[in-house]
Each structure stands twice: as structure tokens, then as C-alpha cells.
Design an enzyme around this catalytic site. Sequence first.
Site, PDB file in Angstrom:
ATOM      1  N   LYS A  47       6.767   1.296  10.869  1.00 11.76           N
ATOM      2  CA  LYS A  47       5.447   1.349  10.232  1.00 11.76           C
ATOM      3  C   LYS A  47       5.605   1.640   8.744  1.00 11.76           C
ATOM      4  O   LYS A  47       6.686   2.069   8.296  1.00 11.76           O
ATOM      5  CB  LYS A  47       4.604   2.439  10.900  1.00 11.76           C
ATOM      6  CG  LYS A  47       5.178   3.854  10.756  1.00 11.76           C
ATOM      7  CD  LYS A  47       4.439   4.844  11.634  1.00 11.76           C
ATOM      8  CE  LYS A  47       4.994   6.251  11.446  1.00 11.76           C
ATOM      9  NZ  LYS A  47       4.368   7.218  12.385  1.00 11.76           N
ATOM     10  N   ARG A 144      -5.480  14.109  17.843  1.00 10.20           N
ATOM     11  CA  ARG A 144      -5.451  13.110  16.786  1.00 10.20           C
ATOM     12  C   ARG A 144      -5.693  11.771  17.461  1.00 10.20           C
ATOM     13  O   ARG A 144      -6.820  11.388  17.675  1.00 10.20           O
ATOM     14  CB  ARG A 144      -4.069  13.200  16.104  1.00 10.20           C
ATOM     15  CG  ARG A 144      -3.917  12.515  14.794  1.00 10.20           C
ATOM     16  CD  ARG A 144      -2.479  12.649  14.252  1.00 10.20           C
ATOM     17  NE  ARG A 144      -1.496  11.905  15.027  1.00 10.20           N
ATOM     18  CZ  ARG A 144      -0.265  11.604  14.600  1.00 10.20           C
ATOM     19  NH1 ARG A 144       0.143  12.020  13.401  1.00 10.20           N
ATOM     20  NH2 ARG A 144       0.576  10.922  15.343  1.00 10.20           N
ATOM     21  N   TYR A 272       1.386  15.478 -21.618  1.00  7.04           N
ATOM     22  CA  TYR A 272      -0.018  15.878 -21.468  1.00  7.04           C
ATOM     23  C   TYR A 272      -0.137  17.381 -21.264  1.00  7.04           C
ATOM     24  O   TYR A 272       0.616  17.988 -20.496  1.00  7.04           O
ATOM     25  CB  TYR A 272      -0.646  15.180 -20.257  1.00  7.04           C
ATOM     26  CG  TYR A 272      -0.989  13.730 -20.481  1.00  7.04           C
ATOM     27  CD1 TYR A 272      -1.774  13.332 -21.567  1.00  7.04           C
ATOM     28  CD2 TYR A 272      -0.561  12.757 -19.587  1.00  7.04           C
ATOM     29  CE1 TYR A 272      -2.114  11.996 -21.762  1.00  7.04           C
ATOM     30  CE2 TYR A 272      -0.896  11.427 -19.765  1.00  7.04           C
ATOM     31  CZ  TYR A 272      -1.668  11.048 -20.852  1.00  7.04           C
ATOM     32  OH  TYR A 272      -1.996   9.737 -21.027  1.00  7.04           O
ATOM     33  N   MET A 323       1.161   9.066 -15.286  1.00 11.59           N
ATOM     34  CA  MET A 323       0.962   7.985 -14.331  1.00 11.59           C
ATOM     35  C   MET A 323       2.126   7.004 -14.310  1.00 11.59           C
ATOM     36  O   MET A 323       2.565   6.555 -13.249  1.00 11.59           O
ATOM     37  CB  MET A 323      -0.331   7.229 -14.641  1.00 11.59           C
ATOM     38  CG  MET A 323      -0.669   6.161 -13.598  1.00 11.59           C
ATOM     39  SD  MET A 323      -2.151   5.236 -13.983  1.00 11.59           S
ATOM     40  CE  MET A 323      -3.405   6.490 -13.877  1.00 11.59           C
TER      41      MET A 323
HETATM   42  C1  LIG Z   1       5.324   7.751  13.186  1.00  8.21           C
HETATM   43  C2  LIG Z   1       5.312   7.921  14.666  1.00  8.21           C
HETATM   44  C3  LIG Z   1       6.508   8.011  15.375  1.00  8.21           C
HETATM   45  C4  LIG Z   1       7.847   8.131  14.695  1.00  8.21           C
HETATM   46  O1  LIG Z   1       7.970   9.488  14.315  1.00  8.21           O
HETATM   47  P1  LIG Z   1       9.289   9.988  13.541  1.00  8.21           P
HETATM   48  O2  LIG Z   1       9.153  11.464  13.521  1.00  8.21           O
HETATM   49  O3  LIG Z   1       9.171   9.377  12.183  1.00  8.21           O
HETATM   50  O4  LIG Z   1      10.448   9.506  14.302  1.00  8.21           O
HETATM   51  C5  LIG Z   1       6.454   8.060  16.755  1.00  8.21           C
HETATM   52  N1  LIG Z   1       5.277   8.029  17.398  1.00  8.21           N
HETATM   53  C6  LIG Z   1       4.087   7.959  16.761  1.00  8.21           C
HETATM   54  C7  LIG Z   1       2.827   7.929  17.533  1.00  8.21           C
HETATM   55  C8  LIG Z   1       4.062   7.912  15.364  1.00  8.21           C
HETATM   56  O5  LIG Z   1       2.912   7.861  14.721  1.00  8.21           O
END
Ligand SMILES: *Cc1c(COP(=O)(O)O)cnc(C)c1O
Length: 407
Positions: A47, A144, A272, A323
Site C-alpha cells: 500500500k 477502526r 524564517y 517548504m
Molecule cells: C498496513 C497494514 C498491514 C501491514 O502492517 P505492517 O506493520 O506495516 O507490517 C497489515 N494489515 C493491515 C490491515 C494494514 O493496514
Amino acid sequence: MSALAIETRPVAVTSRPTLTADLAAVAANTRDIAAHAPGAALMAVVKADGFGHGAAEVAVTALAAGATRLGVTSVDEALALRAAGVGAPILSWLNPVDADYAAAVAAGTDLAVPSRDHLDAVVAAATTAGTAHVHLHLDTGLARDGAPLAEWARLCRAARLAEQRGLLRVDGVMGHLACADVPADPSNATGRTRFAWGVEVARATGLRPAHRHLAATAATLTDPRTHHTLVRVGAGLFGIDPSGTVRLRPALTLTAPVVSVRRVRAGTPVGYGHTWTVTAATHLGLLPLGYADGLPRSASGPDGRAEVLVRGRRRRVVGLISMDQAVVDLGDDAVSPGEVATVFGPGDDGEPTAADWAAWAGTIEHEIVTGIGGRVTRRTVGDEHLHAPVRRGAHRTAGPTGLRSVR
Ligand SMILES: *Cc1c(COP(=O)(O)O)cnc(C)c1O
């Protein structure tokens, strides 16, 4: 020619800010992690563009190194992998109810289902797109994603009915742990118990989920009781072990050329807000990277501890990161414009790591590696072990990298 040549046109590292992903490190980490869960299959979580390392490149690398499945959040991420020619099983687990499930099913993407509304949407897509392969997602303790315990039995029954109508196949049940980075945390036992209960309820409903998965990186590395049939590993592929128990190899290096160097005398205020003033005559180097590129501003300022490596030595970032730019104190060294600063890397040459930046900014490595901005040039190295090209827009059949055709 390099296996991923299409994705990795050579660029001059010195000429612009560049993020280099070392796929050999990703491969080594994948093998290390797989060895920690010998009884389970390995899902490589790619992801967020493979945690900033390049989703397709990481996917192909991890599949060649022992992973057999891929995980992403959105359907769009899954479809992008298919378009890049990745044919391995992909699970997409975070989507709004009106996501394009028909396209996902048609592309052979598995879908996580966390609620009745999601189930109905997937079933509706399946009436035209064909049988949907789903993993029911139980909330095992984060409040969640995933179905609350109270809704689980109802969700399982509805999924079973859809199975009997031929629209759905429940391939998996998944949960997630909130505190796996602290193995002794009592919520881990609670999460394990809830997951076992969830699997039992699914089976009692007549479901036969072949894939039962609870562990992400930390649990994979610390607790075999969480491994079940499949582990979902993201961070670890990239050298991040949230549990701090296994030494993995960071895969990203961020570099930038020194744009200019100026000599300043004591008393010169910098940046800044004039948060820092030169205490003794020195040289200041300008880097063309700022918070829009993912350098956390909170790592700079009066108490800022951020550093970069220039000419083999750590140099402090002085003044506030702005930035687009950051200023570093080069001391007496007459560094020339065009010389390359290493902002972070594996640490082999004394450069800071993403973990250092995370500590300086009060955050976690994940946020540093996934936060690098879109105008930084991307390249990959260490992909010589891959023999099948990543192609855009073409599905591939089985090859030496573990890619296989869409089912
Ligand atoms: C991101 C995620 C993972 C992977 O988690 P890591 O700690 O990065 O290995 C696994 N399951 C879900 C649902 C996630 O959102």
C-alpha cells in the site's frame, strides 16, 4: 537490461533530489521475515506506493523472494498493480461502499468485507462481474476497520447466503492487532482470542476460510501464535521492525545536491523566524528539499536535531526547514555546489537513517518513508535478480518472479 528498466530510467543522482529504493534490501528483508513464519504464507503489503518504495517494483521483488500474495488498501491500488502486469493474488481491504468492486472482481482482486453494507455492494457487483472472492474483516481491537464483534455473526450468515447463491466465496477471515509492537501488552491476548472466536463463528456458519490472518510485521516477528495461515507484512519489507527485535535492512536513500554555499559571519540569523543565529563564522549549504518533499519541519528550529551527511560528515540542519529548502551548517568545509548530501539511508556510511529522522520529528519511520513528496525523482537499484519485466497495461502469465495470470 535491468528487469525493471521501464520503471527506472537512469537519472543522474547528483542533479536533483532523488529517492533510491534498494530492491535487494527488500528481497533480503522478505526472506528474513518469511523465515520467521515458516508455517504461514506471506502477503507483501505494498500500500501507499509500497511504503514510498514503488508498489509494482516492491511487489515483483517480494514475490520473487518468497511472498505469494499482495495486500493493498484501495481497489485503485490493486488495479494499478494489475495494469503494471502483476498477476499474483491481491487483497484490497479499505474501500468506501461505492468503490468499483465490479472492476476489482473482473481483475481478480480479493476484497476485504468489514460490514453488511460492504457485503451488499460486493454482492451487487458480483451479479455482473462474477464470483467475488472475499476476506471477512473482524475488528479485533482497534475500533477502526473491521466488523464489531456484535455484528460478526450476522455478517458471516449474510456472506454464507451469498456463497450459496454462487455470488461470493469467503476465502479468508482477517483481524489486526493494535499493540503488536509491544508483545507483552494485554490487548494482544485479547486480539488473539477475539480472532479465534471470529474464525469459529465463521466455521459454525458454514464458511470455510482457507486464509486466516491476524499478524502484521511486529506480530510476525514476535508471536507465532498470531501467524495462522498467512501473515500480512508491510513495514518489515522496508527494513522497519516496529517491535525492535529483528535487524532488518532499510531500503530507501534520499539524496539532494547542494544548490549553493555561502560564507556567513557570527551573528547572521538563518531562515524564517530567525530561529537560529550563526555563532561562529561558517559555511551554509542550501538543499532543495523542504517539508513539501517530506522533510519534517518539526525536526528543525531552535531545538531541532536534524542532520544530513555531506562529504562523509554529519551536518546540522540550521534554522527552520521551509517548504522547498533546508540550510545545513558545513563549518569550515568549502563544499562545492553540486556535491551530494545524503538526507537518510541505511546508515552504512554514517548517514542518518529514516529512524533518526523519525526520532528528531517525534514520529515513526513509516511516516518518514511514506511522506516523501511527488517532485522527488524515484529510482530503484538492486533489481538485477529479477528476470521478468514489470509491464504497464499487460497481464502476465506465470514467470520466474512468481507472477501468475489473473484467475
Ligand atoms: C498496513 C497494514 C498491514 C501491514 O502492517 P505492517 O506493520 O506495516 O507490517 C497489515 N494489515 C493491515 C490491515 C494494514 O493496514
